[in-house]
Write a protein that holds these residues in place. Structure first.
Motif, PDB file in Angstrom:
ATOM      1  N   ASP A  19       0.832  -1.214   0.000  1.00  0.00           N
ATOM      2  CA  ASP A  19       0.000   0.000   0.000  1.00  0.00           C
ATOM      3  C   ASP A  19       0.863   1.260   0.000  1.00  0.00           C
ATOM      4  O   ASP A  19       0.539   2.247  -0.662  1.00  0.00           O
ATOM      5  N   TYR A  20       1.965   1.204   0.756  1.00  0.00           N
ATOM      6  CA  TYR A  20       2.866   2.369   0.792  1.00  0.00           C
ATOM      7  C   TYR A  20       3.395   2.673  -0.610  1.00  0.00           C
ATOM      8  O   TYR A  20       3.383   3.818  -1.067  1.00  0.00           O
ATOM      9  N   ILE A  21       3.836   1.619  -1.297  1.00  0.00           N
ATOM     10  CA  ILE A  21       4.404   1.817  -2.646  1.00  0.00           C
ATOM     11  C   ILE A  21       3.329   2.347  -3.594  1.00  0.00           C
ATOM     12  O   ILE A  21       3.560   3.290  -4.367  1.00  0.00           O
ATOM     13  N   ILE A  22       2.153   1.742  -3.534  1.00  0.00           N
ATOM     14  CA  ILE A  22       1.076   2.184  -4.431  1.00  0.00           C
ATOM     15  C   ILE A  22       0.759   3.662  -4.161  1.00  0.00           C
ATOM     16  O   ILE A  22       0.632   4.473  -5.082  1.00  0.00           O
ATOM     17  N   ASP A  23       0.708   4.001  -2.883  1.00  0.00           N
ATOM     18  CA  ASP A  23       0.372   5.360  -2.499  1.00  0.00           C
ATOM     19  C   ASP A  23       1.440   6.356  -2.966  1.00  0.00           C
ATOM     20  O   ASP A  23       1.149   7.381  -3.582  1.00  0.00           O
ATOM     21  N   ARG A  24       2.722   6.032  -2.695  1.00  0.00           N
ATOM     22  CA  ARG A  24       3.817   6.950  -3.054  1.00  0.00           C
ATOM     23  C   ARG A  24       3.888   7.132  -4.575  1.00  0.00           C
ATOM     24  O   ARG A  24       4.011   8.231  -5.088  1.00  0.00           O
ATOM     25  N   MET A  25       3.838   5.998  -5.278  1.00  0.00           N
ATOM     26  CA  MET A  25       3.982   6.101  -6.732  1.00  0.00           C
ATOM     27  C   MET A  25       2.779   6.810  -7.344  1.00  0.00           C
ATOM     28  O   MET A  25       2.926   7.621  -8.265  1.00  0.00           O
ATOM     29  N   SER A  26       1.595   6.547  -6.792  1.00  0.00           N
ATOM     30  CA  SER A  26       0.397   7.213  -7.326  1.00  0.00           C
ATOM     31  C   SER A  26       0.520   8.709  -7.136  1.00  0.00           C
ATOM     32  O   SER A  26       0.146   9.503  -8.011  1.00  0.00           O
ATOM     33  N   ASP A  27       1.058   9.093  -5.983  1.00  0.00           N
ATOM     34  CA  ASP A  27       1.211  10.511  -5.698  1.00  0.00           C
ATOM     35  C   ASP A  27       2.147  11.157  -6.726  1.00  0.00           C
ATOM     36  O   ASP A  27       1.830  12.199  -7.311  1.00  0.00           O
ATOM     37  N   HIS A  33       7.284 -16.542  -2.760  1.00  0.00           N
ATOM     38  CA  HIS A  33       6.140 -16.469  -3.675  1.00  0.00           C
ATOM     39  C   HIS A  33       5.214 -15.312  -3.298  1.00  0.00           C
ATOM     40  O   HIS A  33       4.695 -14.613  -4.181  1.00  0.00           O
ATOM     41  N   ARG A  34       5.040 -15.072  -2.004  1.00  0.00           N
ATOM     42  CA  ARG A  34       4.199 -13.932  -1.590  1.00  0.00           C
ATOM     43  C   ARG A  34       4.802 -12.605  -2.054  1.00  0.00           C
ATOM     44  O   ARG A  34       4.091 -11.654  -2.341  1.00  0.00           O
ATOM     45  N   PHE A  35       6.148 -12.556  -2.106  1.00  0.00           N
ATOM     46  CA  PHE A  35       6.823 -11.360  -2.623  1.00  0.00           C
ATOM     47  C   PHE A  35       6.376 -11.112  -4.068  1.00  0.00           C
ATOM     48  O   PHE A  35       6.028  -9.997  -4.456  1.00  0.00           O
ATOM     49  N   MET A  36       6.360 -12.185  -4.854  1.00  0.00           N
ATOM     50  CA  MET A  36       5.946 -12.032  -6.261  1.00  0.00           C
ATOM     51  C   MET A  36       4.481 -11.641  -6.359  1.00  0.00           C
ATOM     52  O   MET A  36       4.113 -10.782  -7.162  1.00  0.00           O
ATOM     53  N   LEU A  37       3.643 -12.256  -5.528  1.00  0.00           N
ATOM     54  CA  LEU A  37       2.215 -11.910  -5.567  1.00  0.00           C
ATOM     55  C   LEU A  37       2.043 -10.427  -5.198  1.00  0.00           C
ATOM     56  O   LEU A  37       1.195  -9.731  -5.769  1.00  0.00           O
ATOM     57  N   GLY A  38       2.876  -9.963  -4.260  1.00  0.00           N
ATOM     58  CA  GLY A  38       2.830  -8.547  -3.873  1.00  0.00           C
ATOM     59  C   GLY A  38       3.232  -7.653  -5.036  1.00  0.00           C
ATOM     60  O   GLY A  38       2.572  -6.641  -5.331  1.00  0.00           O
ATOM     61  N   LEU A  83       1.722  -3.783  -9.336  1.00  0.00           N
ATOM     62  CA  LEU A  83       1.716  -3.440 -10.763  1.00  0.00           C
ATOM     63  C   LEU A  83       0.291  -3.366 -11.301  1.00  0.00           C
ATOM     64  O   LEU A  83      -0.076  -2.443 -12.026  1.00  0.00           O
ATOM     65  N   GLU A  84      -0.516  -4.342 -10.922  1.00  0.00           N
ATOM     66  CA  GLU A  84      -1.903  -4.386 -11.416  1.00  0.00           C
ATOM     67  C   GLU A  84      -2.652  -3.117 -10.994  1.00  0.00           C
ATOM     68  O   GLU A  84      -3.315  -2.466 -11.803  1.00  0.00           O
ATOM     69  N   GLU A  85      -2.513  -2.757  -9.720  1.00  0.00           N
ATOM     70  CA  GLU A  85      -3.269  -1.593  -9.230  1.00  0.00           C
ATOM     71  C   GLU A  85      -2.795  -0.311  -9.892  1.00  0.00           C
ATOM     72  O   GLU A  85      -3.597   0.520 -10.317  1.00  0.00           O
ATOM     73  N   PRO A 140      -3.734   3.948 -16.750  1.00  0.00           N
ATOM     74  CA  PRO A 140      -3.710   3.112 -17.957  1.00  0.00           C
ATOM     75  C   PRO A 140      -2.945   3.723 -19.118  1.00  0.00           C
ATOM     76  O   PRO A 140      -2.554   3.009 -20.040  1.00  0.00           O
ATOM     77  N   HIS A 141      -2.717   5.065 -19.078  1.00  0.00           N
ATOM     78  CA  HIS A 141      -2.020   5.688 -20.213  1.00  0.00           C
ATOM     79  C   HIS A 141      -0.500   5.630 -20.064  1.00  0.00           C
ATOM     80  O   HIS A 141       0.228   5.960 -20.988  1.00  0.00           O
TER      81      HIS A 141
END
Ligand code: GLA
Length: 742
Positions: free
Chosen positions: A459-467, A503-508, A513-515, A521-522
């Motif tokens: 969540d931290y990564i998604i949040d930082r990168m989204s910002d 394996h959980r690392f990869m799922l993470g 990436l998916e989120e 999307p652009h």
């Protein structure tokens, strides 16, 4: 119909255009593998199985009766388990709650579905055009509550079969999966060579072809990632197979983590291949009612040699693995500042590069490592994804806008899975770094790994990168990962679940990436891991292009791109023109050759354009024009390897799918005085049509150096072409443009 099931005989056939794959459930419920190869039109190939007593092999027992002529140790099976009397390498290894390590799988049912079976949370081949048909074979262990679903999808027109396995615990006690391979495949007959792609940082995917010998041969990765060292792709081939003829099989693991690909030649010279997550750092506690999905494998078979096999793989990855807006959209020609500036740059420097680049037709500037946190070298800053406005001299938004004003898109580098000890993130969350309690973690490039098996870290990564991505006009992300993962440990997992970390690392990683890609999307995402350390079909599901190697030397790239081409399409291969002397090898090559080699990839530049001569700048302008002219042919054409990189002259071609045109590139890798003329054949065109062939030196203007008019496709294929030159020099490149004359 791609899938046929004969209920009375137990025969199951998966048919593609040119191949067939066959299984048969026998009277004991064992799923035998009876055939994979060229077409057999549904004939029951179990007639090739001859049972007889084999000393010291485990035999099937029914009740307490031993069937002495029926040995699982030699029978070709679809998915073999350890502890069942088959002593060969196996797909599945299970640890029961009582400590027992036996497992037996018997067929319990089959079902077919239109379209592709689904794989949650994992990259996979998808079916957009309704081509696929799927089969699920349910296997049950008569002694436990374990169920395995063998999953198959058939892409009939593409000569592709995908396989995976889902394990389900139907009982009330946990079952420990110690090995859960995705693919187990047997050949009763044949003497094979194995083609694998080994390497290291900056020298990835060297082809190695070795004969199979009795015993077990294997490649794999225990580095947390698929690795520079062994690519999770290989080919099994009959001895006489070459580019244009012979039987061969391809296996591509759609996964970016640790893997093991093993081949055993057994006591009676049969061959078994097993491919899946590497069991060394894997153990999965399958709680009651839960399931475990193994990653997917792409299979293809060709009886027309490696060329056809590679083209099958190219097509499926380009059309059914790569996704999103950038799948077919023309990718921008980019300039990356890494080799131009390394860590020392500010906004002014980047703007000056953009200014000059845009005049020459370059379409995007990518700001590499060093724009965030405190990051003047590789000792600090990873994890602090906040723009360093002091260093840049402005905000990211202002920088992006200045670049946009010059007609260029703006791209940016991240290394989301790493953390520096000297970072604010580490100071506030030391437990987010991967380490085994009480031990000093292993450093690599002075950095640690961020524990993205944890949802809070994801969540931290998604949040930082989204910002960052929402606050500046960013069109592209280079997603890097610059170390292997040594400690397979997460502070958030209990001791009995530490085997799940890798394996959980990869799922993470896949979840992040998916989120991000759904939210942006652009944005074009390019993968990278110190160049090609994670160059696999799994990453291609998220990143349609991947920086192929940190080695930008055009001559070394001939070998790297050649090896890569066996399993992956040109549209995924990140390739740039860099400065000379080359930063990795010191070699000096002509600008034109660097262009011709990088053009057989996604194409871009990685040099300080402000320091180039006018003549070099003029070459950039022409190279980009040529790249645009041939974009479709290069990115969507059929790829042919015409020589090997061990040959003095390395030659490859792209042929348009409609056979209207082709582009051939030849690079002189090593010259000897007074050598024979360079001659090559051009397969893939229409035998009976007539073509014009125009020879050009890619550094000159487009003035043809020789034109051959009205030559037939058959003449090009069987008679070939000769480079029209009295003397050509080491590292020089030629291109031949072929167009239909009718
Ligand atoms: C890796 C990449 C390079 C560059 C550096 C930056 O090595 O492969 O292209 O981005 O990291 O640190």
């Amino acid at each position: 119909m791609a899938i046929t099931i004969q209920n009375d005989t137990g025969l199951i056939t998966l048919a593609t255009c040119n191949t067939e794959y066959q299984m048969k459930t026998d009277e004991y419920g064992v799923l035998l593998h009876t055939y994979y190869g060229a077409k057999i039109y549904g004939s029951d190939m179990s007639e090739t199985i001859s049972c007889r007593e084999r000393g010291f092999s485990g035999n099937l027992t029914v009740g307490r009766e031993e069937i002495r002529s029926y040995s699982l140790d030699v029978l070709p099976q679809e998915y073999s388990c350890a502890g069942s009397g088959d002593y060969r390498i196996s797909g599945l290894s299970v640890l029961d709650s009582n400590g027992g390590r036996s497992c037996t799988l018997r067929v319990a049912g089959t079902r077919t579905e239109k379209g592709k079976y689904s794989l949650e949370g994992l990259p996979h081949v998808y079916d957009e055009n309704g081509e696929a048909e799927s089969l699920v074979i349910t296997m049950k262990d008569p002694y436990s509550a374990l169920e395995a679903e063998l999953q198959y999808s058939v892409f009939e027109k593409s000569d592709i079969i995908t396989r995976s396995v889902r394990f389900i615990n139907n009982g009330s006690e946990a079952i420990q999966l110690e090995k859960a391979a995705s693919l187990c495949l047997d050949w009763q007959f044949g003497d094979y060579d194995w083609l694998t792609f080994y390497g290291c940082h900056a020298q990835e995917r060297n082809l190695q072809r070795v004969p199979l010998h009795h015993g077990v041969q294997s490649i794999g990765s225990t580095r947390g990632n698929s690795s520079h060292h062994y690519n999770p792709f290989s080919i099994l081939a009959e001895k006489n197979t070459d580019e244009n003829s012979g039987l061969c099989f391809a296996f591509s693991f759609v996964y970016s983590g640790e893997f093991l690909m093993e081949i055993e030649k057994d006591q009676v010279s049969q061959t078994r291949l097993v491919l899946g997550i590497h069991p060394a750092n894997f153990s999965w506690k399958l709680e009651p009612g839960m399931s475990f999905q193994a990653p997917e494998v792409i299979l293809s078979c060709s009886s027309e040699g490696f060329g056809k096999l590679s083209r099958n793989m190219h097509k499926i990855i380009r059309d059914n693995v790569c996704r999103g807006e950038w799948k077919y959209k023309q990718r921008p020609v980019l300039i990356n500042n890494w080799e131009a500036t390394y860590f020392s740059f500010d906004a002014q420097k980047l703007i000056s590069i953009a200014e000059e680049s845009s005049k020459l037709g370059i379409e995007m500037l990518v700001m590499d490592d060093g724009w965030f946190g405190k990051r003047e070298d590789d000792y600090s800053g990873l994890g602090d994804w906040y723009p360093n406005e002091k260093k840049l001299g402005c905000s990211l938004k202002e920088l992006g806008e200045e670049i946009n004003k010059r007609g260029m898109k703006f791209g940016i580098w991240f290394e989301p899975e790493s953390i520096s000890e000297d970072s604010d993130l580490y100071r506030s969350h030391p437990e987010w770094a991967v380490a085994v309690p009480g031990r000093d973690p292993v450093l690599s490039r002075n950095q640690l790994v961020l524990d993205i098996s944890r949802t809070d870290v994801q969540d931290y990564i998604i949040d930082r990168m989204s910002d960052v991505l929402s606050n500046a006009p960013i069109s592209y992300v280079k997603w890097d990962m610059n170390r292997s993962i040594c400690e397979k440990y997460s502070a958030s997992l209990s001791a009995d679940k530490q085997g799940e970390f890798a394996h959980r690392f990869m799922l993470g990683l896949y979840r992040i990436l998916e989120e991000l890609e759904n939210t942006f999307p652009h944005v074009l995402f390019e993968g990278c891991s110190g160049g090609g350390g994670r160059f696999d079909a799994g990453m291609m599901y998220y990143t349609p292009q991947i920086w192929c190697s940190d080695n930008t030397d055009a001559i070394n790239r001939l070998n790297i791109q050649y090896g890569t081409s066996f399993g992956y399409p040109v549209s995924t291969v990140g390739a740039h023109v860099s400065a000379v002397p080359n930063h990795q090898t010191g070699r000096v090559t002509p600008f034109a050759t660097r262009g011709a080699v990088a053009m057989s990839g996604t194409f871009g530049y990685e040099l300080d354009i402000t320091k180039l001569t006018d003549a070099e700048k003029e070459q950039i302008r022409r190279q980009i024009q040529r790249f645009h002219k041939y974009y479709e042919l290069i990115q969507r054409g059929d790829y042919y390897r015409l020589t090997s990189p061990k040959d003095p002259c390395v030659i490859w071609s792209f042929v348009a799918p409609d056979k209207n045109s082709a582009l051939i590139t030849a690079v002189s890798r090593e010259i000897t005085a007074n050598s024979a003329p360079v001659h090559f054949n051009v397969p893939g065109l229409d035998d009976r049509r007539l073509y014009n062939a125009v020879f050009v030196l890619p550094e000159a203007d487009d003035r043809p150096l020789k034109v051959i008019e009205k030559i037939s496709g058959a003449a090009l294929k069987n008679g070939g072409l000769t480079i029209p030159v009295v003397q050509w020099w080491e590292y020089e490149a030629w291109q031949v443009e072929i167009t239909a004359a009718d």
